[in-house]
Design a protein around this motif. Structure first.
Motif, PDB file in Angstrom:
ATOM      1  N   VAL A   1      52.236  38.393  49.602  1.00  0.00           N
ATOM      2  CA  VAL A   1      51.515  37.431  49.643  1.00  0.00           C
ATOM      3  C   VAL A   1      50.555  37.519  50.844  1.00  0.00           C
ATOM      4  CG1 VAL A   1      53.187  36.382  51.433  1.00  0.00           C
ATOM      5  CG2 VAL A   1      51.898  34.909  50.198  1.00  0.00           C
ATOM      6  N   ASP A   2      50.756  38.791  51.636  1.00  0.00           N
ATOM      7  CA  ASP A   2      49.792  38.733  52.892  1.00  0.00           C
ATOM      8  C   ASP A   2      48.757  40.078  52.752  1.00  0.00           C
ATOM      9  OD1 ASP A   2      50.827  36.721  54.472  1.00  0.00           O
ATOM     10  OD2 ASP A   2      52.597  38.145  55.120  1.00  0.00           O
ATOM     11  N   ILE A   3      48.897  40.510  51.307  1.00  0.00           N
ATOM     12  CA  ILE A   3      48.248  41.689  50.938  1.00  0.00           C
ATOM     13  C   ILE A   3      46.865  40.955  50.336  1.00  0.00           C
ATOM     14  CG2 ILE A   3      47.846  43.557  49.574  1.00  0.00           C
ATOM     15  CD1 ILE A   3      50.727  44.278  49.680  1.00  0.00           C
ATOM     16  N   SER A   4      45.738  41.808  51.048  1.00  0.00           N
ATOM     17  CA  SER A   4      44.304  41.342  50.280  1.00  0.00           C
ATOM     18  C   SER A   4      44.154  42.125  49.115  1.00  0.00           C
ATOM     19  CB  SER A   4      43.269  41.339  51.358  1.00  0.00           C
ATOM     20  OG  SER A   4      41.890  41.503  50.702  1.00  0.00           O
ATOM     21  N   ILE A   5      43.834  41.611  48.047  1.00  0.00           N
ATOM     22  CA  ILE A   5      43.740  42.178  46.751  1.00  0.00           C
ATOM     23  C   ILE A   5      42.668  41.498  45.874  1.00  0.00           C
ATOM     24  CG2 ILE A   5      45.679  41.113  45.419  1.00  0.00           C
ATOM     25  CD1 ILE A   5      45.987  43.863  44.032  1.00  0.00           C
TER      26      ILE A   5
ATOM     27  N   LEU B   1      40.075  41.758  41.890  1.00  0.00           N
ATOM     28  CA  LEU B   1      39.340  42.315  40.673  1.00  0.00           C
ATOM     29  C   LEU B   1      38.245  43.268  41.286  1.00  0.00           C
ATOM     30  CD1 LEU B   1      39.848  43.044  37.764  1.00  0.00           C
ATOM     31  CD2 LEU B   1      37.887  41.183  37.511  1.00  0.00           C
ATOM     32  N   GLY B   2      38.568  44.483  41.318  1.00  0.00           N
ATOM     33  CA  GLY B   2      37.493  45.605  41.902  1.00  0.00           C
ATOM     34  C   GLY B   2      38.123  46.339  43.196  1.00  0.00           C
ATOM     35  N   SER B   3      39.250  46.000  43.861  1.00  0.00           N
ATOM     36  CA  SER B   3      39.763  46.517  44.740  1.00  0.00           C
ATOM     37  C   SER B   3      39.792  48.048  44.395  1.00  0.00           C
ATOM     38  CB  SER B   3      41.050  46.095  45.358  1.00  0.00           C
ATOM     39  OG  SER B   3      40.956  44.573  45.865  1.00  0.00           O
ATOM     40  N   THR B   4      39.161  48.913  45.273  1.00  0.00           N
ATOM     41  CA  THR B   4      39.150  50.316  44.981  1.00  0.00           C
ATOM     42  C   THR B   4      40.499  51.016  45.254  1.00  0.00           C
ATOM     43  OG1 THR B   4      38.764  50.662  47.319  1.00  0.00           O
ATOM     44  CG2 THR B   4      36.811  50.464  45.624  1.00  0.00           C
ATOM     45  N   TRP B   5      41.622  50.491  45.815  1.00  0.00           N
ATOM     46  CA  TRP B   5      43.109  51.143  45.881  1.00  0.00           C
ATOM     47  C   TRP B   5      43.688  50.805  44.577  1.00  0.00           C
ATOM     48  CZ3 TRP B   5      47.407  47.897  46.215  1.00  0.00           C
ATOM     49  CH2 TRP B   5      46.990  46.548  46.470  1.00  0.00           C
ATOM     50  N   VAL B   6      43.494  49.683  43.779  1.00  0.00           N
ATOM     51  CA  VAL B   6      44.345  49.434  42.613  1.00  0.00           C
ATOM     52  C   VAL B   6      44.116  50.345  41.766  1.00  0.00           C
ATOM     53  CG1 VAL B   6      44.461  47.717  41.061  1.00  0.00           C
ATOM     54  CG2 VAL B   6      43.912  47.001  43.232  1.00  0.00           C
ATOM     55  N   PRO B   7      45.268  50.992  40.988  1.00  0.00           N
ATOM     56  CA  PRO B   7      44.940  52.081  40.071  1.00  0.00           C
ATOM     57  C   PRO B   7      44.630  51.389  38.763  1.00  0.00           C
ATOM     58  CG  PRO B   7      47.334  52.035  41.051  1.00  0.00           C
ATOM     59  CD  PRO B   7      46.578  50.911  41.554  1.00  0.00           C
ATOM     60  N   GLU B   8      43.786  52.433  37.930  1.00  0.00           N
ATOM     61  CA  GLU B   8      43.131  51.978  36.732  1.00  0.00           C
ATOM     62  C   GLU B   8      44.189  51.535  35.803  1.00  0.00           C
ATOM     63  OE1 GLU B   8      42.045  55.875  35.602  1.00  0.00           O
ATOM     64  OE2 GLU B   8      40.499  56.272  37.451  1.00  0.00           O
ATOM     65  N   GLN B   9      45.342  51.910  35.919  1.00  0.00           N
ATOM     66  CA  GLN B   9      46.243  51.131  34.820  1.00  0.00           C
ATOM     67  C   GLN B   9      46.267  49.759  34.986  1.00  0.00           C
ATOM     68  OE1 GLN B   9      50.277  52.671  36.021  1.00  0.00           O
ATOM     69  NE2 GLN B   9      51.440  51.119  34.920  1.00  0.00           N
TER      70      GLN B   9
ATOM     71  N   PHE C   1      42.956  37.202  37.669  1.00  0.00           N
ATOM     72  CA  PHE C   1      43.497  38.298  38.227  1.00  0.00           C
ATOM     73  C   PHE C   1      44.434  38.068  39.324  1.00  0.00           C
ATOM     74  CE2 PHE C   1      43.297  41.962  40.958  1.00  0.00           C
ATOM     75  CZ  PHE C   1      43.700  42.997  40.060  1.00  0.00           C
ATOM     76  N   LEU C   2      44.038  37.284  40.348  1.00  0.00           N
ATOM     77  CA  LEU C   2      44.972  36.986  41.367  1.00  0.00           C
ATOM     78  C   LEU C   2      46.320  36.262  40.858  1.00  0.00           C
ATOM     79  CD1 LEU C   2      42.247  35.670  44.028  1.00  0.00           C
ATOM     80  CD2 LEU C   2      43.485  37.957  44.152  1.00  0.00           C
TER      81      LEU C   2
ATOM     82  N   ARG D   1      55.166  45.326  38.559  1.00  0.00           N
ATOM     83  CA  ARG D   1      53.870  45.730  38.954  1.00  0.00           C
ATOM     84  C   ARG D   1      53.638  45.219  40.616  1.00  0.00           C
ATOM     85  NH1 ARG D   1      51.550  43.171  35.149  1.00  0.00           N
ATOM     86  NH2 ARG D   1      51.223  41.132  36.176  1.00  0.00           N
ATOM     87  N   ARG D   2      54.441  43.909  40.945  1.00  0.00           N
ATOM     88  CA  ARG D   2      54.177  43.628  42.408  1.00  0.00           C
ATOM     89  C   ARG D   2      54.821  44.527  43.319  1.00  0.00           C
ATOM     90  NH1 ARG D   2      56.639  39.312  41.544  1.00  0.00           N
ATOM     91  NH2 ARG D   2      58.636  39.489  42.446  1.00  0.00           N
ATOM     92  N   ASP D   3      55.902  45.260  42.917  1.00  0.00           N
ATOM     93  CA  ASP D   3      56.759  46.214  43.857  1.00  0.00           C
ATOM     94  C   ASP D   3      55.788  47.339  44.127  1.00  0.00           C
ATOM     95  OD1 ASP D   3      58.609  44.112  44.216  1.00  0.00           O
ATOM     96  OD2 ASP D   3      59.956  45.097  42.916  1.00  0.00           O
ATOM     97  N   ALA D   4      55.214  47.817  42.902  1.00  0.00           N
ATOM     98  CA  ALA D   4      54.612  49.268  42.739  1.00  0.00           C
ATOM     99  C   ALA D   4      53.265  48.910  43.739  1.00  0.00           C
ATOM    100  CB  ALA D   4      54.286  49.416  41.340  1.00  0.00           C
TER     101      ALA D   4
END
Length: 332
Positions: A145-149, A151-159, A257-258, A267-270
């Motif tokens: 809930v406190d993680i900034s994410i 669509l387009g975040s560069t740390w999110v895997p392509e998968q 996306f959010l 997915r949330r845990d990963a």
């Protein structure tokens, strides 16, 4: 001049006093201590100390690091005896192959240090203490809930980007890759069926596939109309109404996306694990200069604790930048 005087008062001239209705006074200052007494003292060489802790203080003060050879000479004990007495105060860094104080070793990127310590402990049991100490100072995980994410975040895997596209557009053809060397997403997405692509998630002029491409590639979303041609080619004008509609659909995609990204537990845990392992890695360093004696400094000047801490930070890091507030009206 500041080194030769203190308590300087520029005074108030008779004219200024008359204009402001205050009492005039002459400029004044008190001579600094250098005029009346010795303010420099010779450096006192320490040749022996009673305890391992005292030896550590001398080593840090004179060498700026844990110098076991010096400490052995000062206290007259073996290196093994010193290390035993200083357990919990100093640690051997297997990555840098040197001894460091606890304040130095147990700060910074403690996750990378823990990984190195575990590898070293697998070959040498003495590093087990490093592992225990580093595990005790690991940063608390940041909750999803406190993680900034986005669509387009560069740390999110392509998968996961690909899975989101399937979620909104179905099984469309797509090519998605993040090029870390240039810090950009490279994306090519085929359009979905007309209702999905141009009504539900896009507009007639800006389909959802195009909007997602532009969001990921951080490009502006703009709809233009052809209004004519000249010798250089076609002439376009931005259609404000259609551009606004396309950007509204883009915002809906970002929000979708959010809404989607944290719904699946796996997915949330990963993603939370990935974020914490990549970004939530450091413990803020602590710099305490209490032990500094500063040979060669004026004995008439007593530094404040934060000033000694700043000096010690420069010694430990090998670099420092100290600034001070400057009055806005000052002119140079």
């Amino acid at each position: 001049m500041h080194a030769l005087e203190k308590d300087f008062d520029r005074g108030v001239s008779k004219e200024t006093a008359r204009k402001n209705g205050i009492e005039a006074r002459e400029p004044s200052a008190t001579k600094a201590a250098i005029f009346t007494k010795r303010v420099m003292a010779p450096t006192r060489e320490i040749t022996s100390v009673a305890t391992a802790k005292d030896a550590l203080v001398v080593s840090m003060n004179e060498r700026g690091r844990v110098d076991l050879d010096l400490m052995v000479r000062l206290v007259g004990k073996t290196e093994e005896a010193l290390v035993t007495e200083l357990r919990g105060l100093i640690y051997h860094n297997p990555f840098r192959d040197r001894w460091e104080t606890a304040d130095q070793y147990l700060t910074g990127n403690v996750k990378a240090k823990l990984t190195a310590a575990k590898l070293a402990a697998g070959q040498d049991a003495r590093y087990a203490a490093n592992v225990d100490a580093l595990e005790a100072v690991q940063p608390k995980d940041i909750e999803p809930v406190d993680i900034s994410i986005q669509l387009g975040s560069t740390w999110v895997p392509e998968q996961y980007v690909s899975e989101f596209i399937s979620h909104v557009l179905g099984g469309v053809s797509r090519q998605i890759s993040y090029q870390e060397a240039i810090g950009k997403w490279l994306v090519k997405i085929s359009p979905a069926d007309r209702t999905t692509n141009n009504v539900q998630w896009g507009t007639a002029e800006a389909g959802a596939n195009t909007l997602i491409e532009r969001i990921l590639e951080n490009r502006p979303i703009e709809v233009k109309d052809l209004i004519g041609r000249d010798e250089r080619g076609p002439i376009y004008r931005t259609n404000e109404e259609k551009t606004a509609a396309a950007n509204q659909k883009a915002e809906e995609l970002r929000q979708a996306f959010l809404d989607w990204v944290w719904t699946d537990k796996d997915r949330r845990d990963a993603l939370a694990r990935l974020y914490n392992d990549r970004f939530n890695t450091d413990v803020a360093p602590r710099y305490s200069g209490d032990h500094l004696t500063l040979p060669g400094a004026s004995v008439d000047i007593t530094l404040r604790p934060h000033q000694k801490d700043a000096i010690w930070r420069g010694v430990q890091d090998g670099r420092a930048f100290s600034t001070t507030w400057s009055a806005p009206a000052r002119r140079w």
